[in-house]
Design a protein around this motif. Structure first.
Motif, PDB file in Angstrom:
ATOM      1  N   LYS A   1      -6.751   2.684  -2.241  1.00 46.33           N
ATOM      2  CA  LYS A   1      -7.696   2.995  -1.170  1.00 46.33           C
ATOM      3  C   LYS A   1      -8.185   1.744  -0.461  1.00 46.33           C
ATOM      4  O   LYS A   1      -8.310   1.720   0.765  1.00 46.33           O
ATOM      5  CB  LYS A   1      -8.886   3.776  -1.728  1.00 46.33           C
ATOM      6  N   HIS A   2      -8.494   0.703  -1.233  1.00 43.94           N
ATOM      7  CA  HIS A   2      -9.063  -0.525  -0.678  1.00 43.94           C
ATOM      8  C   HIS A   2      -8.168  -1.723  -0.935  1.00 43.94           C
ATOM      9  O   HIS A   2      -7.419  -1.758  -1.912  1.00 43.94           O
ATOM     10  CB  HIS A   2     -10.442  -0.814  -1.288  1.00 43.94           C
TER      11      HIS A   2
ATOM     12  N   ARG B   1      -0.321  -5.028  12.114  1.00 42.81           N
ATOM     13  CA  ARG B   1      -1.781  -5.036  12.105  1.00 42.81           C
ATOM     14  C   ARG B   1      -2.274  -6.329  11.516  1.00 42.81           C
ATOM     15  O   ARG B   1      -1.599  -6.962  10.699  1.00 42.81           O
ATOM     16  CB  ARG B   1      -2.291  -3.862  11.261  1.00 42.81           C
TER      17      ARG B   1
ATOM     18  N   TRP C   1       1.073  -6.125   2.742  1.00 39.00           N
ATOM     19  CA  TRP C   1      -0.012  -6.940   3.276  1.00 39.00           C
ATOM     20  C   TRP C   1       0.132  -8.350   2.716  1.00 39.00           C
ATOM     21  O   TRP C   1       0.317  -8.523   1.508  1.00 39.00           O
ATOM     22  CB  TRP C   1      -1.366  -6.373   2.863  1.00 39.00           C
TER      23      TRP C   1
ATOM     24  N   ASP D   1     -12.071  -2.551   3.516  1.00 40.05           N
ATOM     25  CA  ASP D   1     -11.575  -1.268   4.007  1.00 40.05           C
ATOM     26  C   ASP D   1     -10.391  -1.544   4.935  1.00 40.05           C
ATOM     27  O   ASP D   1     -10.564  -2.160   5.993  1.00 40.05           O
ATOM     28  CB  ASP D   1     -12.688  -0.554   4.776  1.00 40.05           C
ATOM     29  N   PRO D   2      -9.167  -1.125   4.581  1.00 38.53           N
ATOM     30  CA  PRO D   2      -8.022  -1.457   5.432  1.00 38.53           C
ATOM     31  C   PRO D   2      -8.038  -0.759   6.785  1.00 38.53           C
ATOM     32  O   PRO D   2      -7.363  -1.200   7.712  1.00 38.53           O
ATOM     33  CB  PRO D   2      -6.821  -1.001   4.589  1.00 38.53           C
ATOM     34  N   LYS D   3      -8.816   0.311   6.904  1.00 39.93           N
ATOM     35  CA  LYS D   3      -8.871   1.026   8.176  1.00 39.93           C
ATOM     36  C   LYS D   3      -9.744   0.302   9.193  1.00 39.93           C
ATOM     37  O   LYS D   3      -9.416   0.249  10.380  1.00 39.93           O
ATOM     38  CB  LYS D   3      -9.395   2.442   7.952  1.00 39.93           C
ATOM     39  N   THR D   4     -10.858  -0.266   8.714  1.00 37.98           N
ATOM     40  CA  THR D   4     -11.812  -0.888   9.629  1.00 37.98           C
ATOM     41  C   THR D   4     -11.834  -2.411   9.534  1.00 37.98           C
ATOM     42  O   THR D   4     -12.331  -3.081  10.435  1.00 37.98           O
ATOM     43  CB  THR D   4     -13.234  -0.378   9.347  1.00 37.98           C
TER      44      THR D   4
ATOM     45  N   ASP E   1       0.802  -1.216   0.000  1.00 40.86           N
ATOM     46  CA  ASP E   1       0.000   0.000   0.000  1.00 40.86           C
ATOM     47  C   ASP E   1       0.841   1.275   0.000  1.00 40.86           C
ATOM     48  O   ASP E   1       0.324   2.370   0.242  1.00 40.86           O
ATOM     49  CB  ASP E   1      -0.983   0.002   1.173  1.00 40.86           C
TER      50      ASP E   1
END
Length: 217
Positions: free
Chosen positions: A66-67, A51, A32, A80-83, A27
């Motif tokens: 973004k995704h 993470r 990942w 969604d990598p944030k949530t 990213d």
């Protein structure tokens, strides 16, 4: 066809609780990698995982800026990598063994292992727009500077191959050392590839060959 031995710049892992590395993506900050039941974010500078996202992650991974996209058996999930939430799902191509996954030119690219194919896929519908046939079992796939590269893993031998995206002709090979597998594959956008190490449970950074410069006199 150009041929060279892989220059492995760094090995990451093994990682706690990770038996197999499947898909790999990048990213711009973290690598990942898919490890069966989760996606793991690796800091390539420190070598530590920072993470985890719970997800079905038995094959290729991709990132569109973004995704995250993750092959999950017969479907491709947008995450969604944030949530960690799954935002959308499309069907994966039918066939024997969806393996690698990449994002390029607004499209998904899906490698099929035993079918020896790479499909360009509409990320909204899952429709196959075109297919590139290869000559070996295909694992990871990535695009960099207009070049299409894919990993192979067949008969305990692995390499990275640059192919003509129109014909599938092999233009260049980077041969991995004996016993070193390539599962997922992703470029960092510059001088190196990140390669999943399959059942070895590792991620490797491999130097990308430099293109010869063209002199205009």
């Amino acid at each position: 066809m150009k041929r060279s031995a892989a220059e492995i710049l760094r090995e990451y892992g093994p990682f706690p609780g990770v038996e197999t590395v499947h898909g790999v993506t990048y990213d711009g900050r973290h690598v990942w990698f898919a490890s069966g039941d989760r996606l793991n974010a690796l800091d390539p500078a420190s070598g530590k995982t920072v993470r985890e996202i719970d997800a079905t992650a038995l094959a290729g991974s991709a990132f569109d800026g973004k995704h995250l996209f993750q092959l999950a058996e017969d479907r491709i999930q947008t995450i969604d990598p944030k949530t960690g939430r799954v935002l959308a799902t499309i069907p994966a191509p039918e066939g024997d063994g969806n393996s690698g996954l990449a994002w390029a030119e607004g499209m998904l690219w899906v490698a099929q292992y035993r079918d020896r194919k790479i499909h360009q896929v509409d990320p909204q519908t899952g429709a196959i727009l075109r297919t590139i046939e290869t000559t070996r079992f295909v694992t990871g796939v990535t695009w960099i500077d207009g070049e299409l590269w894919h990993g192979t893993w067949e008969a305990d031998e692995s390499d990275l191959r640059r192919i003509d995206p129109r014909t599938g002709e092999v233009l260049e090979r980077i041969e991995m050392p004996p016993g070193v597998a390539v599962s997922g594959l992703e470029s960092d956008g510059g001088e190196q590839f990140f390669c999943g190490g399959g059942s070895g449970g590792k991620v490797r950074a491999v130097r990308r060959p430099r293109r010869a410069s063209i002199s205009t006199g």
